[in-house]
Design a protein around this motif. Structure first.
Motif, PDB file in Angstrom:
ATOM      1  N   HIS A  60     -23.291  -8.834 -21.450  1.00  0.00           N
ATOM      2  CA  HIS A  60     -22.044  -8.313 -21.430  1.00  0.00           C
ATOM      3  C   HIS A  60     -21.679  -7.650 -20.064  1.00  0.00           C
ATOM      4  N   HIS A  62     -17.854  -7.001 -17.588  1.00  0.00           N
ATOM      5  CA  HIS A  62     -16.312  -7.167 -17.196  1.00  0.00           C
ATOM      6  C   HIS A  62     -16.130  -6.863 -15.720  1.00  0.00           C
ATOM      7  N   HIS A 199     -16.457  -7.320 -29.237  1.00  0.00           N
ATOM      8  CA  HIS A 199     -17.078  -5.969 -29.014  1.00  0.00           C
ATOM      9  C   HIS A 199     -16.916  -5.308 -30.710  1.00  0.00           C
ATOM     10  N   ASP A 310     -21.922  -3.931 -19.633  1.00  0.00           N
ATOM     11  CA  ASP A 310     -20.797  -3.696 -19.702  1.00  0.00           C
ATOM     12  C   ASP A 310     -20.169  -3.324 -18.299  1.00  0.00           C
TER      13      ASP A 310
HETATM   14 ZN    ZN Z   1     -17.000  -4.611 -23.159  1.00  0.00          ZN
END
Ligand code: ZN
Length: 380
Positions: A60, A62, A199, A310
């Protein structure tokens, strides 16, 4: 042919420890040939200080928020954090793309070989075109108001068309509290059987929104000018509220799961989604909420836990090693073999990349790293 031969302090195969004194043999390009006892490995064995492991999978990320590093202070709590991301994410395109490029480079140095990356924009496309990392792009859609669903979905689909030219891609729901039943339906009908990521239960505010309706998430909607007066809390947790909307044929990575309970897992068995993985992101949980993924989940779902960094908006670095170290510091009883399995084989299985990555099995090219006192060295 000049084989590469590595002998570490220990050797983790992606699934378990190899016998002591095992040597990993690969072709020059990194394709795994065999694991053999040192006595049968012949000459030119490279001795390595530390644990040898397949490359790590970041389940995960971004990338497109990389330019927000250090912009949001730690421990704001979930809703202030989300508002800061929404209002502060604009920047010069050159800044955004340079930050993405550097984040990709950092992950390579950290021994990461594949990344599940959430996309709300096309900003990560350039880096992904030429990166040696394997990416699965999750084009994220959101919209809690039903009549925006088609429009939001169409925007997501246009982005998905671009990302899938350069690797696997899916259109995915953002979170239970931000996706309407209508938007869930469009996602489900689009590509049945595909890999989704969502999420899930990152904060108490999320569960409270569905359990009682009294939640700071209402302030979020007020702040962004969206009237959710129609919403009646179903008096279940967020995961239980949206499970009936999920397509049972899809494979799903639930991300965060900080507030997930045993009762939620029981409900997941009643509304089975074909194959569900639980991604934990302890670094981001600490950064935003000073929370951690629950111990029972890590014990109960050993074969289904995967690890994510993240984004740099909510973490100090993109390093799976740092995530494992946090888990080990917080839960010292967790065996190292579980931590490594979550970061390697489980991640590869979750991302449908296990034919090539995740373990030292003949024919795979999973990358070779050495982990010594929580310092990672990339060998191949
Ligand atoms: Zn996230």
């Amino acid at each position: 042919m000049a084989y590469r031969k590595f002998r570490g302090t220990k050797l983790f195969t992606g699934k378990s420890w190899a016998p002591e004194d095992s040597v990993l043999i690969t072709l020059p390009g990194g394709q795994v040939e065999a694991i053999v006892p040192a006595s049968e490995a012949g000459e030119d064995i490279q001795a390595i200080e530390g644990i040898l492991s397949p490359g790590f999978i970041n389940a995960h990320c971004h990338l497109e928020l990389s330019h927000m590093k250090s912009q949001i202070p730690p421990h704001t709590g979930m809703v202030p954090f989300l508002l800061r991301v929404m209002t502060n994410r604009q920047a010069a395109i050159e800044t955004i793309q340079e930050s993405i490029y550097l984040a990709d480079q950092q992950m390579q140095k950290e021994g990461i070989v594949a990344v599940a990356d959430i996309c709300n924009t096309l900003h990560s496309l350039e880096t992904k075109k030429s990166s040696p990392l394997q990416y699965h792009s999750f084009v994220e859609v959101s919209g809690f108001i039903g009549n925006t669903a088609q429009n939001r979905f169409d925007q997501g689909r246009a982005a998905w068309e671009k990302f899938r030219e350069f690797g696997p891609a899916s259109i995915v729901p953002h979170a239970p509290y931000s996706v309407s039943p209508e938007l869930f339906r469009l996602i489900n009908e689009f590509d049945p059987g595909c890999l989704l990521s969502m999420h899930n239960q990152e904060s108490k505010a999320e569960n409270d929104f569905f359990l009682t309706g009294q939640s700071a998430l209402r302030d979020l909607y007020t702040a962004i000018g969206v009237n959710i007066g129609f919403f009646q809390p179903p008096q279940t947790t967020s995961l239980q509220a949206v499970l009936p909307y999920m397509n049972p044929a899809n494979k799903l990575i639930l991300v965060h799961n900080v507030l997930t309970s045993m009762d939620d897992l029981v409900c997941l068995e009643k509304h089975p989604v074909a194959d569900t993985y639980f991604c934990v992101c302890p670094g981001a949980n600490q950064y935003i909420n000073q929370s951690m993924p629950p111990r029972f989940l890590l014990d109960d779902q050993v074969e289904k836990i995967v690890i994510g960094t993240d984004s740099l908006a909510s973490n100090y670095q993109l390093s799976i090693t740092e995530e494992l170290k946090l888990l080990a510091d917080f839960y010292p009883e967790i065996p190292m073999s579980h931590l490594l399995q979550w970061a390697t084989m489980n991640g590869a299985m979750a991302l449908n990349m296990d034919k090539k990555l995740g373990s030292f099995e003949k024919g795979k090219t999973p990358g070779v790293i050495a982990l010594n006192n929580w310092q990672v060295t990339r060998l191949l």
